[in-house]
Design an enzyme around this catalytic site. Structure first.
Site, PDB file in Angstrom:
ATOM      1  CG  HIS A  72      -2.131  -0.906   0.996  1.00 47.97           C
ATOM      2  ND1 HIS A  72      -3.368  -0.648   1.540  1.00 47.97           N
ATOM      3  CD2 HIS A  72      -2.279  -2.056   0.282  1.00 47.97           C
ATOM      4  CE1 HIS A  72      -4.222  -1.605   1.177  1.00 47.97           C
ATOM      5  NE2 HIS A  72      -3.571  -2.469   0.421  1.00 47.97           N
ATOM      6  CG  ASP A  73       5.209   3.191   1.243  1.00 53.18           C
ATOM      7  OD1 ASP A  73       4.761   4.354   1.195  1.00 53.18           O
ATOM      8  OD2 ASP A  73       6.425   2.938   1.288  1.00 53.18           O
ATOM      9  CB  VAL A  76       0.136   5.851  -2.290  1.00 52.36           C
ATOM     10  CG1 VAL A  76      -0.270   7.314  -2.153  1.00 52.36           C
ATOM     11  CG2 VAL A  76      -1.091   4.950  -2.196  1.00 52.36           C
ATOM     12  N   GLY A  78       4.909   5.760  -5.096  1.00 52.29           N
ATOM     13  CA  GLY A  78       6.108   4.946  -4.965  1.00 52.29           C
ATOM     14  C   GLY A  78       6.381   4.559  -3.520  1.00 52.29           C
ATOM     15  CB  SER A  82       3.759   8.625   1.723  1.00 46.93           C
ATOM     16  OG  SER A  82       3.266   7.624   0.846  1.00 46.93           O
ATOM     17  N   PRO A 169      -6.022  -0.744  -4.965  1.00 49.35           N
ATOM     18  CG  PRO A 169      -4.843  -2.439  -6.015  1.00 49.35           C
ATOM     19  CD  PRO A 169      -4.674  -1.333  -5.030  1.00 49.35           C
ATOM     20  CG  HIS A 200      -4.579 -11.287  -0.777  1.00 50.76           C
ATOM     21  ND1 HIS A 200      -5.534 -10.756  -1.624  1.00 50.76           N
ATOM     22  CD2 HIS A 200      -4.075 -10.230  -0.075  1.00 50.76           C
ATOM     23  CE1 HIS A 200      -5.598  -9.446  -1.445  1.00 50.76           C
ATOM     24  NE2 HIS A 200      -4.725  -9.107  -0.513  1.00 50.76           N
ATOM     25  CB  THR A 255      -0.947 -23.133   4.679  1.00 52.09           C
ATOM     26  OG1 THR A 255      -1.066 -22.541   3.364  1.00 52.09           O
ATOM     27  CG2 THR A 255      -0.841 -24.633   4.520  1.00 52.09           C
ATOM     28  CG  ASP A 260       1.420 -22.119   1.172  1.00 54.35           C
ATOM     29  OD1 ASP A 260       0.560 -21.299   0.752  1.00 54.35           O
ATOM     30  OD2 ASP A 260       1.175 -22.943   2.076  1.00 54.35           O
TER      31      ASP A 260
END
Length: 353
Positions: A72-73, A76, A78, A82, A169, A200, A255, A260
Protein backbone atom coordinates in the site's frame (compact mmCIF):
# COMPACT_ATOMS: atom_id res chain seq x y z
CA UNK A 1 13.89 26.68 17.04
CA UNK A 2 14.19 30.23 15.68
CA UNK A 3 16.72 30.89 12.92
CA UNK A 4 18.30 34.33 12.60
CA UNK A 5 18.70 35.88 9.16
CA UNK A 6 22.44 35.15 9.28
CA UNK A 7 21.74 31.54 10.19
CA UNK A 8 19.29 31.20 7.33
CA UNK A 9 21.75 32.86 4.97
CA UNK A 10 24.48 30.43 6.00
CA UNK A 11 22.17 27.51 5.41
CA UNK A 12 21.34 28.66 1.92
CA UNK A 13 25.03 29.29 1.23
CA UNK A 14 25.72 25.67 2.09
CA UNK A 15 22.93 24.55 -0.21
CA UNK A 16 24.18 26.66 -3.09
CA UNK A 17 27.76 25.53 -2.58
CA UNK A 18 26.61 21.94 -2.68
CA UNK A 19 24.49 22.49 -5.77
CA UNK A 20 26.70 20.71 -8.26
CA UNK A 21 27.41 17.90 -5.82
CA UNK A 22 23.69 17.50 -5.18
CA UNK A 23 22.99 17.13 -8.89
CA UNK A 24 25.75 14.58 -9.25
CA UNK A 25 24.57 12.72 -6.17
CA UNK A 26 20.98 12.67 -7.36
CA UNK A 27 21.95 11.27 -10.72
CA UNK A 28 24.25 8.69 -9.13
CA UNK A 29 21.53 7.51 -6.75
CA UNK A 30 18.81 6.96 -9.31
CA UNK A 31 19.66 3.26 -9.46
CA UNK A 32 18.66 1.26 -6.39
CA UNK A 33 21.10 -1.43 -5.28
CA UNK A 34 21.06 -4.26 -2.69
CA UNK A 35 24.49 -3.13 -1.46
CA UNK A 36 23.41 0.41 -0.53
CA UNK A 37 23.90 -0.09 3.24
CA UNK A 38 26.70 -2.64 3.12
CA UNK A 39 29.17 -0.13 4.56
CA UNK A 40 26.95 2.39 6.34
CA UNK A 41 24.62 -0.05 8.14
CA UNK A 42 25.63 -3.66 7.42
CA UNK A 43 23.38 -5.15 10.11
CA UNK A 44 20.15 -3.43 9.10
CA UNK A 45 18.56 -6.60 7.72
CA UNK A 46 19.37 -8.54 10.88
CA UNK A 47 17.90 -5.77 13.04
CA UNK A 48 14.71 -5.73 11.00
CA UNK A 49 14.47 -9.51 11.04
CA UNK A 50 14.96 -9.71 14.81
CA UNK A 51 12.18 -7.18 15.40
CA UNK A 52 9.76 -9.22 13.28
CA UNK A 53 10.78 -12.52 14.90
CA UNK A 54 10.10 -11.06 18.34
CA UNK A 55 6.71 -9.75 17.25
CA UNK A 56 5.67 -13.03 15.61
CA UNK A 57 5.78 -14.71 19.02
CA UNK A 58 2.70 -12.75 20.09
CA UNK A 59 1.19 -11.75 16.74
CA UNK A 60 1.24 -14.41 13.99
CA UNK A 61 -0.50 -11.93 11.64
CA UNK A 62 2.30 -9.36 11.67
CA UNK A 63 4.24 -10.77 8.71
CA UNK A 64 1.24 -10.47 6.39
CA UNK A 65 0.41 -7.05 7.83
CA UNK A 66 3.90 -5.70 7.10
CA UNK A 67 3.82 -7.01 3.54
CA UNK A 68 0.47 -5.27 3.03
CA UNK A 69 1.89 -1.99 4.40
CA UNK A 70 4.69 -2.15 1.86
CA UNK A 71 2.28 -2.87 -0.99
CA UNK A 72 0.00 0.00 0.00
CA UNK A 73 3.00 2.29 0.37
CA UNK A 74 4.41 1.54 -3.07
CA UNK A 75 1.08 2.03 -4.86
CA UNK A 76 0.87 5.62 -3.63
CA UNK A 77 3.65 7.84 -5.00
CA UNK A 78 6.11 4.95 -4.97
CA UNK A 79 7.77 3.24 -1.99
CA UNK A 80 8.45 6.39 0.05
CA UNK A 81 7.05 5.49 3.49
CA UNK A 82 4.26 8.03 3.04
CA UNK A 83 1.83 5.46 4.47
CA UNK A 84 3.62 5.69 7.82
CA UNK A 85 3.03 9.42 8.32
CA UNK A 86 0.45 10.57 10.86
CA UNK A 87 -1.93 13.49 10.37
CA UNK A 88 -0.55 17.03 10.44
CA UNK A 89 -1.99 20.48 9.82
CA UNK A 90 -0.49 20.30 6.31
CA UNK A 91 -1.79 16.94 5.11
CA UNK A 92 -4.05 14.03 6.01
CA UNK A 93 -2.59 10.63 6.63
CA UNK A 94 -2.95 7.80 4.11
CA UNK A 95 -4.02 5.69 7.08
CA UNK A 96 -7.47 7.24 6.62
CA UNK A 97 -7.78 6.07 3.00
CA UNK A 98 -10.52 3.55 2.18
CA UNK A 99 -8.00 0.77 1.64
CA UNK A 100 -6.21 1.45 4.94
CA UNK A 101 -8.74 2.77 7.47
CA UNK A 102 -9.31 0.29 10.31
CA UNK A 103 -7.34 -2.37 8.43
CA UNK A 104 -3.73 -1.27 7.91
CA UNK A 105 -1.79 -2.38 10.98
CA UNK A 106 1.69 -2.95 12.34
CA UNK A 107 2.67 0.69 12.88
CA UNK A 108 3.92 0.20 16.48
CA UNK A 109 6.18 -2.61 15.23
CA UNK A 110 7.59 -0.26 12.61
CA UNK A 111 8.22 2.29 15.38
CA UNK A 112 10.21 -0.24 17.41
CA UNK A 113 12.06 -1.37 14.32
CA UNK A 114 13.05 2.18 13.42
CA UNK A 115 14.22 2.90 16.98
CA UNK A 116 16.46 -0.17 16.86
CA UNK A 117 17.86 0.79 13.46
CA UNK A 118 18.51 4.37 14.63
CA UNK A 119 20.42 3.11 17.67
CA UNK A 120 22.69 1.08 15.42
CA UNK A 121 22.96 3.48 12.47
CA UNK A 122 21.78 7.02 13.24
CA UNK A 123 20.31 9.05 10.36
CA UNK A 124 21.29 6.38 7.83
CA UNK A 125 18.42 4.05 6.87
CA UNK A 126 15.22 5.50 5.46
CA UNK A 127 11.83 4.33 6.65
CA UNK A 128 11.04 3.47 3.03
CA UNK A 129 13.99 1.10 2.76
CA UNK A 130 13.36 -0.32 6.21
CA UNK A 131 9.76 -1.15 5.29
CA UNK A 132 10.97 -2.73 2.04
CA UNK A 133 13.41 -4.93 3.94
CA UNK A 134 10.71 -5.74 6.49
CA UNK A 135 8.33 -6.90 3.76
CA UNK A 136 10.99 -9.19 2.31
CA UNK A 137 11.89 -10.60 5.72
CA UNK A 138 8.23 -11.13 6.56
CA UNK A 139 7.78 -13.24 3.44
CA UNK A 140 10.92 -15.26 4.16
CA UNK A 141 10.05 -15.85 7.82
CA UNK A 142 6.62 -17.15 6.75
CA UNK A 143 8.21 -19.79 4.53
CA UNK A 144 8.48 -17.80 1.31
CA UNK A 145 11.47 -17.00 -0.89
CA UNK A 146 14.57 -15.14 0.27
CA UNK A 147 16.16 -12.39 -1.80
CA UNK A 148 18.17 -9.18 -1.43
CA UNK A 149 16.03 -6.14 -2.11
CA UNK A 150 17.32 -3.11 -4.04
CA UNK A 151 17.80 -0.18 -1.63
CA UNK A 152 18.59 3.52 -1.66
CA UNK A 153 15.15 5.10 -1.25
CA UNK A 154 14.43 8.17 0.81
CA UNK A 155 11.31 9.21 2.68
CA UNK A 156 8.59 11.51 1.41
CA UNK A 157 7.89 14.88 3.02
CA UNK A 158 4.12 14.40 2.99
CA UNK A 159 1.29 11.88 2.75
CA UNK A 160 -1.13 11.55 -0.18
CA UNK A 161 -4.63 10.67 1.02
CA UNK A 162 -6.43 11.46 -2.24
CA UNK A 163 -3.88 9.49 -4.26
CA UNK A 164 -4.26 6.56 -1.89
CA UNK A 165 -8.02 6.57 -2.40
CA UNK A 166 -7.49 6.69 -6.16
CA UNK A 167 -4.67 4.15 -6.49
CA UNK A 168 -5.23 1.35 -3.99
CA UNK A 169 -7.06 -1.66 -5.46
CA UNK A 170 -10.35 -2.46 -3.73
CA UNK A 171 -11.50 -5.96 -2.70
CA UNK A 172 -14.55 -5.68 -4.97
CA UNK A 173 -12.59 -4.75 -8.11
CA UNK A 174 -13.27 -6.61 -11.33
CA UNK A 175 -10.32 -7.89 -13.34
CA UNK A 176 -10.35 -4.94 -15.78
CA UNK A 177 -10.31 -2.58 -12.79
CA UNK A 178 -7.44 -4.50 -11.23
CA UNK A 179 -5.42 -4.39 -14.42
CA UNK A 180 -6.03 -0.65 -14.76
CA UNK A 181 -4.98 -0.09 -11.15
CA UNK A 182 -1.70 -1.95 -11.62
CA UNK A 183 -1.07 -0.42 -15.02
CA UNK A 184 -1.57 3.04 -13.51
CA UNK A 185 1.57 2.59 -11.39
CA UNK A 186 3.63 0.99 -14.15
CA UNK A 187 2.97 -2.67 -13.36
CA UNK A 188 1.65 -3.64 -16.76
CA UNK A 189 2.60 -7.31 -16.94
CA UNK A 190 -0.04 -9.95 -16.13
CA UNK A 191 2.58 -11.60 -13.92
CA UNK A 192 2.82 -8.44 -11.81
CA UNK A 193 -0.86 -8.63 -10.95
CA UNK A 194 -1.10 -12.38 -10.46
CA UNK A 195 2.16 -12.81 -8.53
CA UNK A 196 1.65 -9.85 -6.20
CA UNK A 197 -1.92 -10.97 -5.51
CA UNK A 198 -0.28 -14.08 -4.09
CA UNK A 199 0.52 -11.98 -1.04
CA UNK A 200 -2.97 -13.05 0.04
CA UNK A 201 -1.62 -16.53 0.66
CA UNK A 202 -1.41 -15.51 4.33
CA UNK A 203 -3.08 -12.95 6.55
CA UNK A 204 -6.70 -12.14 7.30
CA UNK A 205 -9.54 -10.00 5.97
CA UNK A 206 -12.62 -8.50 7.61
CA UNK A 207 -16.10 -9.90 7.05
CA UNK A 208 -17.40 -6.51 5.89
CA UNK A 209 -15.41 -6.83 2.68
CA UNK A 210 -17.02 -10.12 1.65
CA UNK A 211 -20.61 -9.82 2.91
CA UNK A 212 -21.92 -8.72 -0.49
CA UNK A 213 -20.29 -11.76 -2.10
CA UNK A 214 -21.95 -14.04 0.40
CA UNK A 215 -25.46 -12.62 0.46
CA UNK A 216 -26.17 -9.96 -2.17
CA UNK A 217 -23.65 -9.99 -4.99
CA UNK A 218 -24.15 -7.05 -7.37
CA UNK A 219 -27.53 -6.38 -5.71
CA UNK A 220 -28.96 -9.68 -6.96
CA UNK A 221 -29.97 -10.97 -3.53
CA UNK A 222 -27.83 -14.02 -4.31
CA UNK A 223 -24.22 -15.00 -3.55
CA UNK A 224 -21.37 -14.57 -6.02
CA UNK A 225 -21.85 -17.44 -8.51
CA UNK A 226 -18.09 -17.94 -8.75
CA UNK A 227 -17.91 -19.04 -5.10
CA UNK A 228 -17.47 -22.74 -4.38
CA UNK A 229 -20.73 -23.73 -2.66
CA UNK A 230 -19.04 -25.58 0.20
CA UNK A 231 -16.69 -22.65 0.75
CA UNK A 232 -19.70 -20.31 0.63
CA UNK A 233 -21.33 -22.14 3.53
CA UNK A 234 -18.08 -22.07 5.49
CA UNK A 235 -17.75 -18.33 4.99
CA UNK A 236 -21.39 -17.72 5.92
CA UNK A 237 -20.72 -19.53 9.17
CA UNK A 238 -17.76 -17.26 9.84
CA UNK A 239 -19.52 -14.10 8.66
CA UNK A 240 -23.26 -14.17 9.46
CA UNK A 241 -25.31 -11.52 7.69
CA UNK A 242 -26.01 -9.59 10.90
CA UNK A 243 -22.80 -10.56 12.65
CA UNK A 244 -19.63 -8.67 13.54
CA UNK A 245 -18.54 -6.89 10.37
CA UNK A 246 -15.00 -6.56 11.72
CA UNK A 247 -14.60 -10.28 12.41
CA UNK A 248 -11.52 -11.73 10.75
CA UNK A 249 -11.33 -14.53 8.20
CA UNK A 250 -8.18 -16.21 6.90
CA UNK A 251 -7.39 -15.50 3.26
CA UNK A 252 -6.20 -19.10 2.99
CA UNK A 253 -7.94 -21.64 5.21
CA UNK A 254 -5.40 -24.34 4.27
CA UNK A 255 -2.18 -22.74 5.52
CA UNK A 256 -3.22 -19.36 6.95
CA UNK A 257 0.17 -18.23 8.30
CA UNK A 258 2.43 -19.79 5.66
CA UNK A 259 3.67 -18.06 2.53
CA UNK A 260 3.14 -20.74 -0.12
CA UNK A 261 1.29 -21.31 -3.39
CA UNK A 262 -1.97 -22.57 -1.85
CA UNK A 263 -3.63 -19.25 -2.69
CA UNK A 264 -3.59 -20.29 -6.35
CA UNK A 265 -4.83 -23.79 -5.57
CA UNK A 266 -7.74 -22.10 -3.81
CA UNK A 267 -8.50 -19.94 -6.85
CA UNK A 268 -8.65 -23.02 -9.07
CA UNK A 269 -11.20 -24.51 -6.66
CA UNK A 270 -13.20 -21.22 -6.61
CA UNK A 271 -12.18 -20.56 -3.01
CA UNK A 272 -10.76 -17.06 -3.35
CA UNK A 273 -11.83 -15.03 -0.32
CA UNK A 274 -12.42 -11.63 -1.92
CA UNK A 275 -13.85 -10.89 -5.34
CA UNK A 276 -10.66 -9.32 -6.69
CA UNK A 277 -8.78 -12.55 -5.95
CA UNK A 278 -11.24 -14.91 -7.64
CA UNK A 279 -11.42 -12.59 -10.65
CA UNK A 280 -7.93 -13.76 -11.63
CA UNK A 281 -9.34 -17.19 -12.45
CA UNK A 282 -13.08 -16.77 -12.94
CA UNK A 283 -13.47 -13.52 -14.86
CA UNK A 284 -14.43 -13.68 -18.56
CA UNK A 285 -11.43 -11.38 -19.06
CA UNK A 286 -8.95 -13.76 -17.42
CA UNK A 287 -7.45 -15.33 -20.54
CA UNK A 288 -4.01 -13.94 -19.68
CA UNK A 289 -4.19 -14.56 -15.92
CA UNK A 290 -5.67 -18.08 -15.79
CA UNK A 291 -2.51 -19.72 -17.21
CA UNK A 292 -0.44 -17.95 -14.55
CA UNK A 293 -2.77 -19.06 -11.75
CA UNK A 294 -2.45 -22.64 -13.00
CA UNK A 295 1.34 -22.38 -13.29
CA UNK A 296 1.76 -20.97 -9.78
CA UNK A 297 -0.66 -23.53 -8.33
CA UNK A 298 1.35 -26.32 -9.93
CA UNK A 299 4.81 -25.05 -8.97
CA UNK A 300 5.81 -23.34 -5.75
CA UNK A 301 9.18 -22.25 -7.12
CA UNK A 302 7.54 -20.86 -10.25
CA UNK A 303 5.39 -18.67 -8.01
CA UNK A 304 8.30 -17.67 -5.78
CA UNK A 305 10.41 -16.60 -8.77
CA UNK A 306 7.56 -14.55 -10.22
CA UNK A 307 6.79 -13.00 -6.83
CA UNK A 308 10.37 -11.84 -6.27
CA UNK A 309 10.53 -10.30 -9.74
CA UNK A 310 7.20 -8.54 -9.25
CA UNK A 311 8.20 -7.29 -5.78
CA UNK A 312 11.37 -5.77 -7.18
CA UNK A 313 9.41 -4.13 -9.99
CA UNK A 314 6.92 -2.72 -7.50
CA UNK A 315 9.78 -1.54 -5.29
CA UNK A 316 11.14 0.47 -8.19
CA UNK A 317 7.98 2.54 -8.79
CA UNK A 318 9.19 6.18 -8.98
CA UNK A 319 11.69 5.83 -6.12
CA UNK A 320 12.62 8.91 -4.10
CA UNK A 321 16.42 8.86 -4.15
CA UNK A 322 19.57 10.95 -3.96
CA UNK A 323 18.87 14.32 -2.39
CA UNK A 324 15.09 14.10 -2.72
CA UNK A 325 13.00 13.70 0.42
CA UNK A 326 14.79 12.92 3.66
CA UNK A 327 15.71 10.15 6.08
CA UNK A 328 13.07 10.39 8.79
CA UNK A 329 14.17 9.88 12.38
CA UNK A 330 10.63 8.90 13.33
CA UNK A 331 8.66 7.20 10.57
CA UNK A 332 5.42 8.84 11.72
CA UNK A 333 6.55 12.45 11.26
CA UNK A 334 8.61 14.56 8.90
CA UNK A 335 11.83 15.68 10.56
CA UNK A 336 11.52 19.00 12.37
CA UNK A 337 13.84 21.73 11.08
CA UNK A 338 13.94 19.61 7.95
CA UNK A 339 16.08 22.10 6.03
CA UNK A 340 19.04 21.57 8.35
CA UNK A 341 18.45 17.81 8.44
CA UNK A 342 18.46 17.76 4.65
CA UNK A 343 21.71 19.73 4.50
CA UNK A 344 23.33 17.20 6.83
CA UNK A 345 21.86 14.35 4.77
CA UNK A 346 23.32 15.84 1.60
CA UNK A 347 26.77 16.24 3.16
CA UNK A 348 26.67 12.65 4.45
CA UNK A 349 25.43 11.35 1.10
CA UNK A 350 28.07 13.14 -0.96
CA UNK A 351 30.89 12.18 1.42
CA UNK A 352 29.91 8.52 1.17
CA UNK A 353 30.21 8.44 -2.62
Amino acid sequence: MHFSSSSTSSTWTILITLGCLMLHASLSAAQLTPTFYDRSCPNVTNIVRETIVNELRSDPRIAASILRLHFHDCFVNGCDASILLDNTTSFRTEKDAFGNANSARGFPVIDRMKAAVERACPRTVSCADMLTIAAQQSVTLAGGPSWRVPLGRRDSLQAFLELANANLPAPFFTLPQLKASFRNVGLDRPSDLVALSGGHTFGKNQCQFILDRLYNFSNTGLPDPTLNTTYLQTLRGLCPLNGNRSALVDFDLRTPTVFDNKYYVNLKERKGLIQSDQELFSSPNATDTIPLVRAYADGTQTFFNAFVEAMNRMGNITPTTGTQGQIRLNCRVVNSNSLLHDVVDIVDFVSSM
